[in-house]
Enzyme design. Structure first.
Site, PDB file in Angstrom:
ATOM      1  N   THR A 144      39.043  44.257  33.697  1.00 26.64           N
ATOM      2  CA  THR A 144      39.674  45.289  32.864  1.00 26.64           C
ATOM      3  C   THR A 144      39.221  45.171  31.416  1.00 26.64           C
ATOM      4  O   THR A 144      38.947  44.072  30.918  1.00 26.64           O
ATOM      5  CB  THR A 144      41.220  45.225  32.931  1.00 26.64           C
ATOM      6  OG1 THR A 144      41.757  45.622  31.673  1.00 26.64           O
ATOM      7  CG2 THR A 144      41.726  43.855  33.241  1.00 26.64           C
ATOM      8  N   SER A 179      48.547  40.624  27.953  1.00 22.11           N
ATOM      9  CA  SER A 179      49.598  40.477  28.970  1.00 22.11           C
ATOM     10  C   SER A 179      49.153  39.360  29.910  1.00 22.11           C
ATOM     11  O   SER A 179      47.969  38.995  29.929  1.00 22.11           O
ATOM     12  CB  SER A 179      49.794  41.768  29.776  1.00 22.11           C
ATOM     13  OG  SER A 179      48.777  41.897  30.762  1.00 22.11           O
ATOM     14  N   TYR A 181      48.948  39.633  33.152  1.00 19.70           N
ATOM     15  CA  TYR A 181      48.015  40.259  34.101  1.00 19.70           C
ATOM     16  C   TYR A 181      46.597  40.239  33.536  1.00 19.70           C
ATOM     17  O   TYR A 181      45.645  39.818  34.203  1.00 19.70           O
ATOM     18  CB  TYR A 181      48.466  41.702  34.388  1.00 19.70           C
ATOM     19  CG  TYR A 181      47.332  42.600  34.802  1.00 19.70           C
ATOM     20  CD1 TYR A 181      46.687  42.427  36.024  1.00 19.70           C
ATOM     21  CD2 TYR A 181      46.855  43.604  33.941  1.00 19.70           C
ATOM     22  CE1 TYR A 181      45.610  43.231  36.382  1.00 19.70           C
ATOM     23  CE2 TYR A 181      45.788  44.409  34.299  1.00 19.70           C
ATOM     24  CZ  TYR A 181      45.172  44.214  35.516  1.00 19.70           C
ATOM     25  OH  TYR A 181      44.108  44.997  35.864  1.00 19.70           O
ATOM     26  N   HIS A 182      46.432  40.703  32.290  1.00 21.15           N
ATOM     27  CA  HIS A 182      45.090  40.746  31.712  1.00 21.15           C
ATOM     28  C   HIS A 182      44.516  39.333  31.563  1.00 21.15           C
ATOM     29  O   HIS A 182      43.311  39.131  31.686  1.00 21.15           O
ATOM     30  CB  HIS A 182      45.113  41.473  30.366  1.00 21.15           C
ATOM     31  CG  HIS A 182      45.389  42.950  30.490  1.00 21.15           C
ATOM     32  ND1 HIS A 182      46.615  43.501  30.227  1.00 21.15           N
ATOM     33  CD2 HIS A 182      44.602  43.981  30.887  1.00 21.15           C
ATOM     34  CE1 HIS A 182      46.564  44.819  30.442  1.00 21.15           C
ATOM     35  NE2 HIS A 182      45.358  45.127  30.845  1.00 21.15           N
ATOM     36  N   LYS A 185      42.850  38.285  34.623  1.00 19.61           N
ATOM     37  CA  LYS A 185      41.528  38.919  34.772  1.00 19.61           C
ATOM     38  C   LYS A 185      40.469  38.109  34.006  1.00 19.61           C
ATOM     39  O   LYS A 185      39.336  37.995  34.454  1.00 19.61           O
ATOM     40  CB  LYS A 185      41.564  40.355  34.260  1.00 19.61           C
ATOM     41  CG  LYS A 185      42.463  41.272  35.042  1.00 19.61           C
ATOM     42  CD  LYS A 185      42.036  41.329  36.490  1.00 19.61           C
ATOM     43  CE  LYS A 185      42.113  42.712  37.064  1.00 19.61           C
ATOM     44  NZ  LYS A 185      41.770  42.791  38.483  1.00 19.61           N
ATOM     45  N   ASN A 240      48.909  59.708  34.108  1.00 21.53           N
ATOM     46  CA  ASN A 240      49.731  60.091  35.261  1.00 21.53           C
ATOM     47  C   ASN A 240      51.218  60.141  34.867  1.00 21.53           C
ATOM     48  O   ASN A 240      51.963  61.047  35.252  1.00 21.53           O
ATOM     49  CB  ASN A 240      49.538  59.091  36.407  1.00 21.53           C
ATOM     50  CG  ASN A 240      48.109  59.086  36.960  1.00 21.53           C
ATOM     51  OD1 ASN A 240      47.236  59.789  36.456  1.00 21.53           O
ATOM     52  ND2 ASN A 240      47.858  58.310  37.997  1.00 21.53           N
ATOM     53  N   VAL A 327      53.902  43.576  22.968  1.00 18.91           N
ATOM     54  CA  VAL A 327      53.386  42.964  21.747  1.00 18.91           C
ATOM     55  C   VAL A 327      51.922  43.371  21.673  1.00 18.91           C
ATOM     56  O   VAL A 327      51.095  42.904  22.473  1.00 18.91           O
ATOM     57  CB  VAL A 327      53.520  41.429  21.790  1.00 18.91           C
ATOM     58  CG1 VAL A 327      52.908  40.803  20.541  1.00 18.91           C
ATOM     59  CG2 VAL A 327      54.985  41.034  21.941  1.00 18.91           C
TER      60      VAL A 327
HETATM   61  N1  LIG Z   1      44.176  51.561  38.278  1.00 13.37           N
HETATM   62  C1  LIG Z   1      43.719  51.271  37.063  1.00 13.37           C
HETATM   63  O1  LIG Z   1      43.898  52.039  36.103  1.00 13.37           O
HETATM   64  C2  LIG Z   1      42.952  49.994  36.842  1.00 13.37           C
HETATM   65  C3  LIG Z   1      42.385  49.753  35.586  1.00 13.37           C
HETATM   66  C4  LIG Z   1      41.660  48.589  35.378  1.00 13.37           C
HETATM   67  C5  LIG Z   1      41.497  47.683  36.414  1.00 13.37           C
HETATM   68  N2  LIG Z   1      42.072  47.922  37.621  1.00 13.37           N
HETATM   69  C6  LIG Z   1      41.873  46.951  38.701  1.00 13.37           C
HETATM   70  O2  LIG Z   1      41.388  47.608  39.852  1.00 13.37           O
HETATM   71  C7  LIG Z   1      41.923  46.978  41.025  1.00 13.37           C
HETATM   72  C8  LIG Z   1      42.596  48.026  41.905  1.00 13.37           C
HETATM   73  O3  LIG Z   1      43.625  48.649  41.157  1.00 13.37           O
HETATM   74  P1  LIG Z   1      44.594  49.705  41.789  1.00 13.37           P
HETATM   75  O4  LIG Z   1      45.126  50.534  40.680  1.00 13.37           O
HETATM   76  O5  LIG Z   1      43.948  50.347  42.948  1.00 13.37           O
HETATM   77  O6  LIG Z   1      45.767  48.758  42.279  1.00 13.37           O
HETATM   78  P2  LIG Z   1      46.610  48.829  43.656  1.00 13.37           P
HETATM   79  O7  LIG Z   1      47.753  47.899  43.504  1.00 13.37           O
HETATM   80  O8  LIG Z   1      46.919  50.230  44.003  1.00 13.37           O
HETATM   81  O9  LIG Z   1      45.563  48.279  44.711  1.00 13.37           O
HETATM   82  C9  LIG Z   1      45.387  46.917  44.965  1.00 13.37           C
HETATM   83  C10 LIG Z   1      45.536  46.746  46.473  1.00 13.37           C
HETATM   84  O10 LIG Z   1      45.284  45.382  46.774  1.00 13.37           O
HETATM   85  C11 LIG Z   1      46.270  44.938  47.688  1.00 13.37           C
HETATM   86  N3  LIG Z   1      46.402  43.484  47.486  1.00 13.37           N
HETATM   87  C12 LIG Z   1      46.845  42.840  46.389  1.00 13.37           C
HETATM   88  N4  LIG Z   1      46.810  41.516  46.588  1.00 13.37           N
HETATM   89  C13 LIG Z   1      46.316  41.323  47.839  1.00 13.37           C
HETATM   90  C14 LIG Z   1      46.052  40.184  48.614  1.00 13.37           C
HETATM   91  N5  LIG Z   1      46.304  38.952  48.165  1.00 13.37           N
HETATM   92  N6  LIG Z   1      45.538  40.335  49.867  1.00 13.37           N
HETATM   93  C15 LIG Z   1      45.281  41.598  50.349  1.00 13.37           C
HETATM   94  N7  LIG Z   1      45.523  42.718  49.653  1.00 13.37           N
HETATM   95  C16 LIG Z   1      46.044  42.582  48.394  1.00 13.37           C
HETATM   96  C17 LIG Z   1      47.528  45.707  47.343  1.00 13.37           C
HETATM   97  O11 LIG Z   1      48.414  45.798  48.422  1.00 13.37           O
HETATM   98  C18 LIG Z   1      46.940  47.069  46.961  1.00 13.37           C
HETATM   99  O12 LIG Z   1      46.875  47.930  48.073  1.00 13.37           O
HETATM  100  C19 LIG Z   1      42.866  45.886  40.544  1.00 13.37           C
HETATM  101  O13 LIG Z   1      42.193  44.649  40.549  1.00 13.37           O
HETATM  102  C20 LIG Z   1      43.171  46.295  39.127  1.00 13.37           C
HETATM  103  O14 LIG Z   1      43.479  45.179  38.342  1.00 13.37           O
HETATM  104  C21 LIG Z   1      42.797  49.062  37.864  1.00 13.37           C
END
Ligand SMILES: NC(=O)c1ccc[n+]([C@@H]2O[C@H](COP(=O)([O-])OP(=O)(O)OC[C@H]3O[C@@H](n4cnc5c(N)ncnc54)[C@H](O)[C@@H]3O)[C@@H](O)[C@H]2O)c1
Length: 383
Positions: A144, A179, A181-182, A185, A240, A327
């Site tokens: 990210t 955060s 979470y970040h 990453k 969204n 923050v």
């Molecule tokens: N959506 C965004 O705006 C965005 C932005 C930057 C980065 N990301 C990154 O992209 C990736 C996907 O994001 P997203 O928005 O689709 O999230 P999401 O939560 O919709 O999708 C992640 C999927 O992974 C599955 N999952 C999580 N841990 C798991 C595990 N241990 N074993 C098996 N499945 C597992 C969850 O059930 C989920 O279906 C993430 O790594 C997120 O950090 C997303």
């Protein structure tokens, strides 16, 4: 390509899986429903319900004749994961399988613990499963832009050349997340970089900004193929959320001064970026980093765009500054480089009024499902 999509039930994973399947790639999905379960447990289900993963692939096959393989299981379970790699022998693995919410990671100790363990152990297991089963497999990892934070210098694509006391070297760009979470990453990137150096893995780390939208060529085939649309503070992304707030007559929740600037992209571009990375893999022993955004906006600018389109559609959209629960800097310099994916051929879809109108249309179709209590909860970074 034989492509394994970890987290393939998710917001980004499912549309990616359908798109790649449509293009003739052999697609294998793993998911453990972490996201569905967290949403259910925290009372923040998406705007409309989505069939489970097994139903989704069955519907996909009925409509297109194409097969997507599924295994339900946890990437943190190494025995399970290594069997999947051994069985499928992917040429590319796309790692979406993480807990992706910054506010969730700041909720309480349990949430912090889950986020840290889930994100780091899944990444570690994927690295090992690749090394032990398919060492030449290209790992595409979703990072990210939040890893960089908001430094007072230009943000490069992953790497920075530094001259110090007359000598030069290249390092990962300084990272300073805002955060937990970040922060996970950043730790993922460090794990990948370590094993790239030691084992010569091939890795692309995509520093992605917040994604908006829910329409892709495949989701448009049938409503049952839609992806999740969360509008709550925990799992919804900002564009969204603002659209749902506008439709619900809820003032758009701008945090503090609203000058927070980030890079954004359309969900169609996420899929294109991941595909371009897959078709042009990193070299063995390379950690390649792209900044995966297509344009930058302040929160105030986003609120203004959503309000304009919402008002054109007859909603009475108000914008309200609320006390910032996070923050973070509310006004700052922000100038990231994002040329690498365009050089590979990305043709961006921008956040135009037309795109916003089509998102409004979908939200309006499900207006009766909007639960106002889910919209704002004010998870504080410090109490
Ligand atoms: N959506 C965004 O705006 C965005 C932005 C930057 C980065 N990301 C990154 O992209 C990736 C996907 O994001 P997203 O928005 O689709 O999230 P999401 O939560 O919709 O999708 C992640 C999927 O992974 C599955 N999952 C999580 N841990 C798991 C595990 N241990 N074993 C098996 N499945 C597992 C969850 O059930 C989920 O279906 C993430 O790594 C997120 O950090 C997303």
């Amino acid at each position: 390509m034989r492509v394994l999509i970890l987290g393939g039930d998710g917001y980004l994973g499912w549309p990616t899986a359908m798109s790649f399947s449509n293009k003739g790639h052999e697609v294998f999905i793993v998911d453990n429903y972490l996201r569905r379960n967290l949403c259910r447990d925290l009372d923040v289900e998406p705007l409309f319900s989505i069939p489970n993963l097994l139903s989704r692939v069955r519907i996909w096959k009925e409509l297109t004749g194409k097969e997507i393989n599924v295994r339900l299981g946890d990437c943190c379970d190494y025995n399970f994961l290594t069997k999947v790699f051994n069985e499928f022998k992917p040429q590319t693995v796309i790692h979406y399988a993480e807990q992706p919410s910054a506010p969730y990671s700041m909720l309480d100790h349990n949430a912090a613990h889950l986020t840290l363990l889930n994100n780091l152990i899944s990444t570690l297991n994927i690295i090992w499963a690749v090394k032990e089963n398919v060492p030449d497999c290209h790992i595409i990892k979703l990072g990210t832009m939040g890893e960089y934070g908001t430094p007072n210098i230009d943000i490069e694509e992953g790497w920075l050349e530094i001259e110090h006391k007359g000598r030069k070297d290249k390092f990962l760009f300084p990272r300073q997340a805002s955060s937990l979470y970040h922060t996970t990453k950043i730790q993922d990137t460090d794990l990948l970089w370590f094993y790239v150096r030691i084992w010569g893995l091939r890795v692309t780390d995509l520093m992605q900004g917040p994604v908006y939208g829910l329409s892709t060529d495949e989701t448009e085939l049938d409503e049952r193929l839609s992806t999740f649309f969360n509008y709550d503070e925990l799992f919804g992304t900002v564009v969204n959320r603002f659209i749902v707030q506008a439709v619900a007559g809820y003032p758009l929740t701008v945090y503090g001064k609203g000058g927070q600037t980030r890079g954004y992209l359309n969900i169609r571009d996420t899929i294109a970026c991941v595909e371009l990375s897959m078709l042009n893999p990193a070299d063995s022993g390379e950690l390649r980093i792209f900044n995966q955004i297509t344009e930058t906006f302040t929160v105030n600018e986003l609120a203004g765009k959503v309000a304009k389109v919402g008002n054109e559609r007859g909603h009475k959209v108000a914008i309200k500054s609320v006390e910032n629960p996070r923050v973070e800097q509310e006004e700052h310099y922000y100038n990231p480089v994002f040329s690498g994916l365009k050089e590979l051929g990305l043709e961006p879809h921008f956040l135009t009024d037309d795109v916003l109108h089509s998102m409004f249309q979908i939200v309006e179709n499900h207006k009766e499902n909007i639960a106002r209590h889910k919209i704002f909860r004010g998870v504080k970074w410090k109490s």
